[in-house]
Design a protein around this motif. Structure first.
Motif, PDB file in Angstrom:
ATOM      1  N   LEU A   1       0.826  -1.215   0.000  1.00  0.00           N
ATOM      2  CA  LEU A   1       0.000   0.000   0.000  1.00  0.00           C
ATOM      3  C   LEU A   1       0.854   1.257   0.000  1.00  0.00           C
ATOM      4  CD1 LEU A   1      -2.929  -0.669   2.514  1.00  0.00           C
ATOM      5  CD2 LEU A   1      -3.126  -0.235   0.068  1.00  0.00           C
ATOM      6  N   TYR A   2       1.987   1.185   0.701  1.00  0.00           N
ATOM      7  CA  TYR A   2       2.768   2.398   0.940  1.00  0.00           C
ATOM      8  C   TYR A   2       4.128   2.412   0.233  1.00  0.00           C
ATOM      9  CZ  TYR A   2      -0.739   3.036   4.565  1.00  0.00           C
ATOM     10  OH  TYR A   2      -1.936   3.179   5.224  1.00  0.00           O
ATOM     11  N   ALA A   3       4.527   1.286  -0.370  1.00  0.00           N
ATOM     12  CA  ALA A   3       5.837   1.235  -1.040  1.00  0.00           C
ATOM     13  C   ALA A   3       5.883   2.209  -2.219  1.00  0.00           C
ATOM     14  CB  ALA A   3       6.120  -0.184  -1.508  1.00  0.00           C
ATOM     15  N   LYS A   4       7.005   2.895  -2.368  1.00  0.00           N
ATOM     16  CA  LYS A   4       7.145   3.899  -3.425  1.00  0.00           C
ATOM     17  C   LYS A   4       8.160   3.515  -4.496  1.00  0.00           C
ATOM     18  CE  LYS A   4       4.259   6.690  -1.407  1.00  0.00           C
ATOM     19  NZ  LYS A   4       2.895   6.847  -1.964  1.00  0.00           N
ATOM     20  N   ASN A   5       9.130   2.661  -4.158  1.00  0.00           N
ATOM     21  CA  ASN A   5      10.139   2.318  -5.167  1.00  0.00           C
ATOM     22  C   ASN A   5      10.011   0.856  -5.572  1.00  0.00           C
ATOM     23  OD1 ASN A   5      12.144   0.590  -3.593  1.00  0.00           O
ATOM     24  ND2 ASN A   5      12.076   2.426  -2.295  1.00  0.00           N
ATOM     25  N   GLU A   6      10.567   0.549  -6.743  1.00  0.00           N
ATOM     26  CA  GLU A   6      10.419  -0.786  -7.323  1.00  0.00           C
ATOM     27  C   GLU A   6      11.054  -1.870  -6.459  1.00  0.00           C
ATOM     28  OE1 GLU A   6       8.638  -1.713  -9.939  1.00  0.00           O
ATOM     29  OE2 GLU A   6       7.942   0.373 -10.044  1.00  0.00           O
ATOM     30  N   TYR A   7      12.140  -1.540  -5.786  1.00  0.00           N
ATOM     31  CA  TYR A   7      12.813  -2.524  -4.934  1.00  0.00           C
ATOM     32  C   TYR A   7      11.879  -2.970  -3.807  1.00  0.00           C
ATOM     33  CZ  TYR A   7      16.175  -4.621  -1.741  1.00  0.00           C
ATOM     34  OH  TYR A   7      16.834  -5.480  -0.912  1.00  0.00           O
ATOM     35  N   ASP A   8      11.280  -2.002  -3.110  1.00  0.00           N
ATOM     36  CA  ASP A   8      10.371  -2.343  -2.005  1.00  0.00           C
ATOM     37  C   ASP A   8       9.148  -3.113  -2.514  1.00  0.00           C
ATOM     38  OD1 ASP A   8      11.991  -1.156  -0.146  1.00  0.00           O
ATOM     39  OD2 ASP A   8      10.892   0.751  -0.116  1.00  0.00           O
TER      40      ASP A   8
END
Length: 207
Positions: A22-29
């Motif tokens: 829901l809150y991840a912003k980058n592709e790694y996360d």
């Protein structure tokens, strides 16, 4: 570790993954949280044998912060202190009247509605007796994390008319309870609730 405890841990892991996505912003996360989702699905299947497709239906992608589900039940005693139980159509076993909390209804309003629909009785929820966390009791494993709230109710009417979604409604003596739908209620929980009513214990049990 018992399957119920393991399933609770897997459900928590899935919740962490859902919240992260829901809150991840980058592709790694995002990739890592998707991997956690996949692993939790595999683990859940190992414990339950449900299969990935069924598990993903049980856990749709979260659109908001994941929270516990609320199961609302009511306990009603007859004048001679017998306990009213409804026989569930799902498994043919018995439970206290009630069900999942409904959006737009207060807990007491939900209890009143469920009693009417299942038993044909009008009731007044008097007080909250207990808040059970299902992981703290030996219920069968299930995918949801559940809080169970049980209210002591008094009958405003006496004529029982069973609803279409239950098989039967009867009163039972505390020492002669029928086979219980243990996903919904346990003998130990009914005994605890019964003693609180009989002894006029006004404290609320909370796990």
């Amino acid at each position: 570790m018992p399957n119920a405890n393991l399933l609770s841990l897997i459900t928590q892991l899935r919740s962490v993954a859902d919240t992260g996505l829901l809150y991840a912003k980058n592709e790694y996360d995002i990739e890592r949280y998707q991997e956690l989702q996949h692993l939790s699905t595999q683990m859940f299947d190992e414990v339950t044998g449900y299969g990935a497709e069924t598990i993903n239906l049980l856990f749709p992608r979260a659109a908001d912060y994941p929270t516990a589900k609320v199961d609302l039940r009511g306990i009603l005693l007859s004048p001679d202190n017998k306990i009213l139980l409804a026989r569930e159509s799902g498994d043919g076993k018995w439970s206290l009247p009630g069900g999942w909390g409904d959006i737009g209804y207060t807990p007491k309003e939900t209890i009143v509605k469920e009693f009417w629909e299942e038993t044909g009785l009008q009731v007044k929820p008097e007080r909250l007796l207990a808040v059970f966390d299902k992981k703290m009791h030996p219920h069968p494993p299930q995918p949801f994390y559940v809080y169970k709230m049980v209210f002591y109710c008094k009958a405003l009417t006496t004529e029982i008319n069973k609803g279409f979604d239950v098989l039967d409604v009867q009163y039972f003596d505390i020492d002669n309870l029928p086979p219980l739908s243990e996903d919904r209620i346990l003998k130990s929980q009914i005994e605890l609730l019964y003693q609180k009513i009989i002894t006029n214990d006004i404290s609320v049990w909370a796990d």
